[in-house]
Design an enzyme around this catalytic site. Structure first.
Site, PDB file in Angstrom:
ATOM      1  N   ASP A 176     -10.969   2.519   3.771  1.00  0.00           N
ATOM      2  CA  ASP A 176     -11.208   1.078   3.648  1.00  0.00           C
ATOM      3  C   ASP A 176     -12.690   0.786   3.396  1.00  0.00           C
ATOM      4  OD1 ASP A 176      -9.159  -0.883   3.760  1.00  0.00           O
ATOM      5  OD2 ASP A 176      -8.697  -0.301   5.821  1.00  0.00           O
ATOM      6  N   GLN A 203      -4.611  -1.388   9.544  1.00  0.00           N
ATOM      7  CA  GLN A 203      -4.484  -2.728   8.970  1.00  0.00           C
ATOM      8  C   GLN A 203      -4.991  -3.777   9.956  1.00  0.00           C
ATOM      9  OE1 GLN A 203      -3.569  -3.299   5.841  1.00  0.00           O
ATOM     10  NE2 GLN A 203      -3.549  -5.513   5.939  1.00  0.00           N
ATOM     11  N   LYS A 246       0.841  -1.207   0.000  1.00  0.00           N
ATOM     12  CA  LYS A 246       0.000   0.000   0.000  1.00  0.00           C
ATOM     13  C   LYS A 246       0.873   1.253   0.000  1.00  0.00           C
ATOM     14  CE  LYS A 246      -3.773  -2.573   2.084  1.00  0.00           C
ATOM     15  NZ  LYS A 246      -4.572  -2.939   3.274  1.00  0.00           N
TER      16      LYS A 246
HETATM   17  N1  GUN Z   1      -6.309  -6.838   6.264  1.00  0.00           N
HETATM   18  C1  GUN Z   1      -6.445  -7.631   5.175  1.00  0.00           C
HETATM   19  N2  GUN Z   1      -6.988  -6.919   4.163  1.00  0.00           N
HETATM   20  C2  GUN Z   1      -7.201  -5.666   4.622  1.00  0.00           C
HETATM   21  C3  GUN Z   1      -7.734  -4.481   4.040  1.00  0.00           C
HETATM   22  O1  GUN Z   1      -8.144  -4.423   2.874  1.00  0.00           O
HETATM   23  N3  GUN Z   1      -7.772  -3.402   4.849  1.00  0.00           N
HETATM   24  C4  GUN Z   1      -7.346  -3.421   6.131  1.00  0.00           C
HETATM   25  N4  GUN Z   1      -7.434  -2.312   6.854  1.00  0.00           N
HETATM   26  N5  GUN Z   1      -6.851  -4.511   6.698  1.00  0.00           N
HETATM   27  C5  GUN Z   1      -6.774  -5.617   5.950  1.00  0.00           C
END
Ligand code: GUN
Length: 282
Positions: free
Chosen positions: A121, A98, A54
């Site tokens: 998100d 996350q 990311k």
């Molecule tokens: N953990 C696994 N996938 C994601 C996601 O798309 N966003 C977040 N915040 N945590 C994750």
């Protein structure tokens, strides 16, 4: 039939290029760079990899990222206060926490603490609710990424019978809502569902998000179906696999996503798009 294998990596890369162009145009007009706060708690190796991707996508598109790498013994109160600071900081457009979070922290409380306008998100009840009433703004990244991928391929979803496997808050449920918004007739399967095989075998589109290798047997798939594999599991030999028996399924489906290189890159790209959208919100 041999399926077209959907190249999520290249579709995502094109989307990132478009976002980069728009950010350049906007900064030339005097706007600041969109800014994403990235909160990572603990040392989960998979989470570190995802967060790394990311941050790399931020660098690629011209989004500024601010990392908070926190110890896994941080208290819920401390984390809530970091989120509060991010909510109040006018220079931050998006907040990413996350998951998974350590067990002593309530994910529900943390998500609800995020300002819905910075919820890139698309996890907050507000943003899930907007999707449910057909007026989405910040959409959950993985389901939205799936829809964008299918739109790019000019696949018309209207009237299709869709089956979603998995009912998680972050993926299965918003995926259900996205497919409904796209005018599919949607069935969602979970651990108590009867006759999963029969449901899959009647589906025009199957979206699987359970994280169990080979859960979807290739022979169950209807000829010409669209198969979207969101599952991701690392096997003991370090190989990454999805939920679908890929080699058999690809001989029956019309379209299929590989794992890796299918939906994963789209999740990252839609996060970038959401950060730009968040910056533009009034
Ligand atoms: N953990 C696994 N996938 C994601 C996601 O798309 N966003 C977040 N915040 N945590 C994750």
């Amino acid at each position: 039939m041999t399926a077209k294998i959907i190249d999520g990596k290249s579709i995502a890369s094109e989307l990132l290029d478009n976002i980069k162009e728009e950010i350049i145009t906007r900064t030339n007009e005097g706007h600041s760079s969109p800014t994403l706060a990235v909160i990572l708690i603990g040392e989960n190796p998979a989470s570190k990899i995802y967060v790394g991707r990311k941050i790399m996508a931020c660098e690629k598109t011209g989004i500024r990222s601010i990392s908070h790498n926190l110890k896994d013994d941080i208290s819920e109160e401390e984390l809530l206060s970091i989120i509060k600071e991010c909510n109040q900081d006018k220079d931050i457009d998006g907040i990413l926490v996350q998951s998974p979070l350590p067990e002593h922290i309530s994910e529900e409380k943390i998500i609800e603490a995020i300002d819905p306008k910075k919820d890139v998100d698309g996890f907050t009840p507000h943003n899930i609710g907007l999707l449910a009433i057909k007026t989405p703004i910040l959409r959950s990244c993985t389901p939205y990424g799936v829809i964008k991928m299918l739109n790019t391929l000019n696949i018309n979803l209207e009237g299709l019978d869709a089956v979603v496997i998995g009912q998680s808050n972050h993926v299965g449920r918003p995926m259900f809502l996205e497919l409904l918004l796209a005018k599919c007739t949607v069935t969602i399967c979970h651990s108590k569902t009867k006759n999963v095989q029969e449901k899959i075998s009647q589906a025009d589109i199957v979206v699987s998000a359970v994280g169990v290798p080979n859960f979807v047997k290739g022979e169950w798939i209807k000829d010409g179906a669209i198969i979207i594999d969101i599952g991701i599991t690392r096997l003991d030999n370090n190989k990454i696999v999805g939920d679908v028996e890929f080699d058999i399924a690809k001989e029956k489906a019309a379209f299929i996503t590989p794992v890796p290189g299918g939906v994963g890159p789209m999740t990252v790209a839609t996060l970038m798009e959401n950060t730009l959208i968040a910056q533009k919100l009034p």
